[in-house]
Design a protein around this motif. Structure first.
Motif, PDB file in Angstrom:
ATOM      1  N   GLN A  88      75.073 118.755  32.770  1.00 10.61           N
ATOM      2  CA  GLN A  88      75.873 118.308  33.904  1.00 10.61           C
ATOM      3  C   GLN A  88      75.010 117.427  34.811  1.00 10.61           C
ATOM      4  OE1 GLN A  88      78.198 121.390  35.788  1.00 10.61           O
ATOM      5  NE2 GLN A  88      77.954 120.433  37.807  1.00 10.61           N
ATOM      6  N   PRO A  89      75.485 116.204  35.147  1.00 11.84           N
ATOM      7  CA  PRO A  89      74.638 115.260  35.895  1.00 11.84           C
ATOM      8  C   PRO A  89      74.103 115.798  37.207  1.00 11.84           C
ATOM      9  CG  PRO A  89      76.541 114.121  34.975  1.00 11.84           C
ATOM     10  CD  PRO A  89      76.756 115.588  34.730  1.00 11.84           C
ATOM     11  N   SER A  90      74.927 116.501  37.986  1.00 13.83           N
ATOM     12  CA  SER A  90      74.458 116.998  39.282  1.00 13.83           C
ATOM     13  C   SER A  90      73.355 118.032  39.116  1.00 13.83           C
ATOM     14  CB  SER A  90      75.616 117.615  40.070  1.00 13.83           C
ATOM     15  OG  SER A  90      76.187 118.701  39.367  1.00 13.83           O
ATOM     16  N   ILE A  91      73.398 118.755  38.005  1.00 13.71           N
ATOM     17  CA  ILE A  91      72.364 119.741  37.722  1.00 13.71           C
ATOM     18  C   ILE A  91      71.083 119.046  37.286  1.00 13.71           C
ATOM     19  CG2 ILE A  91      71.706 121.686  36.268  1.00 13.71           C
ATOM     20  CD1 ILE A  91      73.920 122.253  38.336  1.00 13.71           C
ATOM     21  N   GLN A  92      71.199 118.149  36.318  1.00 11.65           N
ATOM     22  CA  GLN A  92      70.019 117.513  35.758  1.00 11.65           C
ATOM     23  C   GLN A  92      69.297 116.640  36.775  1.00 11.65           C
ATOM     24  OE1 GLN A  92      68.985 118.483  32.692  1.00 11.65           O
ATOM     25  NE2 GLN A  92      67.112 117.499  33.402  1.00 11.65           N
ATOM     26  N   ALA A  93      70.060 115.975  37.650  1.00 14.53           N
ATOM     27  CA  ALA A  93      69.431 115.116  38.654  1.00 14.53           C
ATOM     28  C   ALA A  93      68.527 115.930  39.572  1.00 14.53           C
ATOM     29  CB  ALA A  93      70.505 114.391  39.469  1.00 14.53           C
ATOM     30  N   GLY A  94      69.005 117.089  40.007  1.00 14.99           N
ATOM     31  CA  GLY A  94      68.196 117.937  40.875  1.00 14.99           C
ATOM     32  C   GLY A  94      66.971 118.480  40.170  1.00 14.99           C
TER      33      GLY A  94
END
Length: 221
Positions: A88-94
């Motif tokens: 999930q992008p929001s997870i991986q970005a963090g």
């Protein structure tokens, strides 16, 4: 008005994750699940800060060559103990932001931070850790566990376990994150520190999978 920076060693990725999660498409229950996953992984980001920062004070007077550290690296495989990696992008970005910041700390040679499994199926593992030379693994483990509490993840009943073929020291216990029971194991050896969080499971469950999971992320050449 700018937000104040968070103190070392905790990276400022946690507020990024909680305040700016990417939209999750689909039914309402899936959106709620996506938001919950963001909260859960936020806790892992805090633990990553603890893993990266712990033990630094142990190294100031340590000058002996650490051959184990020279041949150790932490990696995030595409699958972990049969579980696919959460992308999930929001997870991986963090997670990526936290990894980059921990890598900048003195002596850190590699960092791992990954979420694996499926929250909807109540099958989720998060692993975080940092590789660096550690002069005294026994002394490094307790600050790592204390760092969890400083980040808001209170663990109880941490007891020593067999660290497995990679050696060092390890402990497992229980925690609660976002209302979810979690089995937690932490390790420290002469080359790394790390934490494995097994959601919806007991400490005994986490202990059972610990050697396989640690062995998949901590590699030696």
């Amino acid at each position: 008005m700018s937000q104040p920076s968070q103190p070392h060693p905790y990276p400022p990725a946690a507020p990024y994750l909680t305040e700016h999660p990417a939209p999750v498409q689909g039914p309402a229950h899936r959106r709620r699940g996506g938001g919950r996953l963001v909260v859960i992984v936020t806790a892992a980001v805090v633990l990553l800060g603890a893993a990266g920062g712990t033990g630094a004070y142990l190294l100031r007077k340590h000058t002996a060559k650490n051959t184990v550290a020279a041949h150790t690296r932490l990696v995030a495989p595409q699958t972990l103990d049969g579980r696919p990696r959460v992308t999930q992008p929001s997870i991986q970005a963090g997670l990526d932001m936290a990894v980059a910041q921990v890598k900048e700390q003195k002596g850190v040679t590699s960092v791992v931070a990954g979420a694996y499994g499926d929250l909807a199926k109540q099958d989720l593992v998060i692993v975080v850790g940092a590789a660096r030379a550690i002069s005294d693994p026994g002394r490094a483990l307790d600050p790592l566990i204390a760092g969890m509490g400083a980040g808001g993840v209170q663990v109880t009943g941490m007891t020593s376990i067999d660290p497995g073929p990679l050696g060092g020291v390890a402990k497992c216990g229980a925690a609660t994150v976002a209302g979810t029971a979690v089995g937690v194991c932490a390790w420290a050896d002469r080359a790394s520190t790390g934490t494995i969080m097994v959601y919806f499971k007991t400490p005994a469950d986490a202990k059972a999978g610990f050697p396989r999971i640690r062995g998949a992320v901590e590699q030696r050449t």
